[in-house]
Structures are given as C-alpha cells and as structure tokens.
Scaffold this motif. Structure first.
Motif, PDB file in Angstrom:
ATOM      1  N   LYS A   1       0.840  -1.196   0.000  1.00  0.00           N
ATOM      2  CA  LYS A   1       0.000   0.000   0.000  1.00  0.00           C
ATOM      3  C   LYS A   1       0.873   1.243   0.000  1.00  0.00           C
ATOM      4  O   LYS A   1       1.846   1.330   0.750  1.00  0.00           O
ATOM      5  CB  LYS A   1      -0.919   0.000   1.218  1.00  0.00           C
ATOM      6  CG  LYS A   1      -1.898  -1.155   1.187  1.00  0.00           C
ATOM      7  CD  LYS A   1      -2.763  -1.205   2.422  1.00  0.00           C
ATOM      8  CE  LYS A   1      -3.669  -2.428   2.327  1.00  0.00           C
ATOM      9  NZ  LYS A   1      -4.452  -2.619   3.535  1.00  0.00           N
TER      10      LYS A   1
ATOM     11  N   THR B   1       0.689   5.758  -0.387  1.00  0.00           N
ATOM     12  CA  THR B   1      -0.151   6.949  -0.373  1.00  0.00           C
ATOM     13  C   THR B   1      -0.226   7.515  -1.788  1.00  0.00           C
ATOM     14  O   THR B   1       0.507   7.077  -2.684  1.00  0.00           O
ATOM     15  CB  THR B   1       0.427   8.042   0.560  1.00  0.00           C
ATOM     16  OG1 THR B   1       1.664   8.496   0.004  1.00  0.00           O
ATOM     17  CG2 THR B   1       0.611   7.536   1.981  1.00  0.00           C
TER      18      THR B   1
ATOM     19  N   TRP C   1       5.423   4.647   0.876  1.00  0.00           N
ATOM     20  CA  TRP C   1       5.063   3.270   1.207  1.00  0.00           C
ATOM     21  C   TRP C   1       4.457   3.219   2.599  1.00  0.00           C
ATOM     22  O   TRP C   1       4.962   3.832   3.536  1.00  0.00           O
ATOM     23  CB  TRP C   1       6.316   2.397   1.143  1.00  0.00           C
ATOM     24  CG  TRP C   1       6.098   0.995   1.590  1.00  0.00           C
ATOM     25  CD1 TRP C   1       5.467   0.000   0.916  1.00  0.00           C
ATOM     26  CD2 TRP C   1       6.519   0.419   2.822  1.00  0.00           C
ATOM     27  NE1 TRP C   1       5.469  -1.156   1.641  1.00  0.00           N
ATOM     28  CE2 TRP C   1       6.114  -0.925   2.831  1.00  0.00           C
ATOM     29  CE3 TRP C   1       7.203   0.910   3.928  1.00  0.00           C
ATOM     30  CZ2 TRP C   1       6.367  -1.781   3.890  1.00  0.00           C
ATOM     31  CZ3 TRP C   1       7.464   0.054   4.989  1.00  0.00           C
ATOM     32  CH2 TRP C   1       7.043  -1.274   4.962  1.00  0.00           C
ATOM     33  N   GLN C   2       3.343   2.494   2.731  1.00  0.00           N
ATOM     34  CA  GLN C   2       2.649   2.357   4.011  1.00  0.00           C
ATOM     35  C   GLN C   2       2.877   0.987   4.643  1.00  0.00           C
ATOM     36  O   GLN C   2       3.235   0.900   5.808  1.00  0.00           O
ATOM     37  CB  GLN C   2       1.142   2.544   3.802  1.00  0.00           C
ATOM     38  CG  GLN C   2       0.782   3.857   3.162  1.00  0.00           C
ATOM     39  CD  GLN C   2       0.469   4.887   4.197  1.00  0.00           C
ATOM     40  OE1 GLN C   2      -0.651   4.966   4.629  1.00  0.00           O
ATOM     41  NE2 GLN C   2       1.442   5.651   4.600  1.00  0.00           N
ATOM     42  N   SER C   3       2.613  -0.070   3.847  1.00  0.00           N
ATOM     43  CA  SER C   3       2.742  -1.422   4.378  1.00  0.00           C
ATOM     44  C   SER C   3       2.764  -2.427   3.238  1.00  0.00           C
ATOM     45  O   SER C   3       2.367  -2.117   2.115  1.00  0.00           O
ATOM     46  CB  SER C   3       1.579  -1.749   5.321  1.00  0.00           C
ATOM     47  OG  SER C   3       0.364  -1.780   4.597  1.00  0.00           O
TER      48      SER C   3
ATOM     49  N   LEU D   1       5.524  -2.935   8.235  1.00  0.00           N
ATOM     50  CA  LEU D   1       5.141  -1.530   8.355  1.00  0.00           C
ATOM     51  C   LEU D   1       6.375  -0.644   8.321  1.00  0.00           C
ATOM     52  O   LEU D   1       7.510  -1.141   8.390  1.00  0.00           O
ATOM     53  CB  LEU D   1       4.385  -1.309   9.670  1.00  0.00           C
ATOM     54  CG  LEU D   1       3.111  -2.137   9.855  1.00  0.00           C
ATOM     55  CD1 LEU D   1       2.662  -2.092  11.299  1.00  0.00           C
ATOM     56  CD2 LEU D   1       2.026  -1.625   8.936  1.00  0.00           C
ATOM     57  N   ARG D   2       6.137   0.655   8.263  1.00  0.00           N
ATOM     58  CA  ARG D   2       7.257   1.608   8.301  1.00  0.00           C
ATOM     59  C   ARG D   2       8.018   1.469   9.609  1.00  0.00           C
ATOM     60  O   ARG D   2       7.510   0.905  10.574  1.00  0.00           O
ATOM     61  CB  ARG D   2       6.736   3.029   8.130  1.00  0.00           C
ATOM     62  CG  ARG D   2       6.182   3.264   6.739  1.00  0.00           C
ATOM     63  CD  ARG D   2       5.766   4.674   6.548  1.00  0.00           C
ATOM     64  NE  ARG D   2       4.582   4.918   7.375  1.00  0.00           N
ATOM     65  CZ  ARG D   2       3.869   6.010   7.357  1.00  0.00           C
ATOM     66  NH1 ARG D   2       4.207   6.986   6.576  1.00  0.00           N
ATOM     67  NH2 ARG D   2       2.819   6.154   8.117  1.00  0.00           N
TER      68      ARG D   2
END
Length: 151
Positions: free
Chosen positions: A69, A71, A76-78, A115-116
C-alpha cells in the motif's frame, strides 16, 4: 414494443455499469509507480488498485504473493503476505492461545504485515462460525494489539 426497448436499455445500462465498476478510477501517479519500483525492483505480475486514499499493488516476488500500500504521493505504508499455518511465529500462536478467542474460534488465515520503521505485525483471520469472523493483530512478541470484526 416499448417494454422490450426498456428492458434492452436497462440490460445494456446494467452491463455497462458492471463492466466499469472494477475499473481503475484514476491513473496511478508516477511518484507511486517509481516508489514501488525502488522498493520492489524484482516484482512480477504487478496489478494496481485505486483505494482513493492511496494505491495498492498486488504482485509476486520470490514465488510469494504480496500486497503493498502506498499513499497518493508515493510513500510506502505497508506490505502484507499470507503465511502458511506452519510458519506462524510461535509467539503469535501462543498469544492467540492466551486470548479470549482461543476456545471457540479457529484460525482461518495468517498474514505478515511489514510496516514503516521496520515494524512487523501479524494478522490472524479467525472464525467462530459462518457469520462471526474477526481479525486479530499481534506484534512479533505475541502481544495482541487490537481486534476487528469482519464481514
């Protein structure tokens, strides 16, 4: 004759709506595709979905299917992927066994979510019956972070 024309028109309209319902709403921005290429240079079979608040890329890498995913601006989100039952971390299994769901609920699927900030979570999709389903989120130590009801 008017009824036949009305039915044909309704059928055509329904068919047109059905075929465009799954279409990409907007073009994937260059920032997003470039960020994806930098993070996953060896990705294969990439397919994009518009989530309005961002974009999701489904892809294969090293014979594993992933969903990443991003934005709208390309951050990058996950990234998540399914984990076979045998590969669920022992701490996560233990966390589930200690939870209030262990007695009556069963694990249907497990996911690893990167995750980040190098954080990793694990999502267990659990089910009590055909109607009652939940998602449980754990950290890598087996501590349950939250649960969500699913449909």
């Amino acid at each position: 004759m008017k009824k036949l024309i009305s039915y044909c028109l309704a059928l055509t309209l329904t068919f047109a709506i059905y075929n465009t319902a799954d279409a990409q709403v907007r073009k994937v921005p260059a920032e997003v595709t470039e960020a994806f290429r930098q993070k996953y240079p060896t990705a294969l079979n990439v397919e994009w979905r518009d989530r309005l608040s961002g974009f999701t890329a489904s892809f294969d890498q090293n014979n594993i299917h992933y969903e990443a995913k991003f934005t709208n601006k390309g951050f990058w989100q996950s990234t998540e992927n399914k984990v076979p039952d045998a590969d669920i971390l022992p701490a996560v299994k233990e966390g589930f066994q200690k939870s209030k769901y262990a007695e009556e609920w069963s694990i249907k699927q497990a996911y690893k979510i990167d995750l980040r900030e190098a954080k990793t979570q694990y999502r267990l999709d659990i089910q009590k019956n055909d109607i009652l389903k939940k998602q449980l989120f754990f950290d890598s130590t087996g501590r349950m972070l939250r649960d969500n009801i699913t449909l």
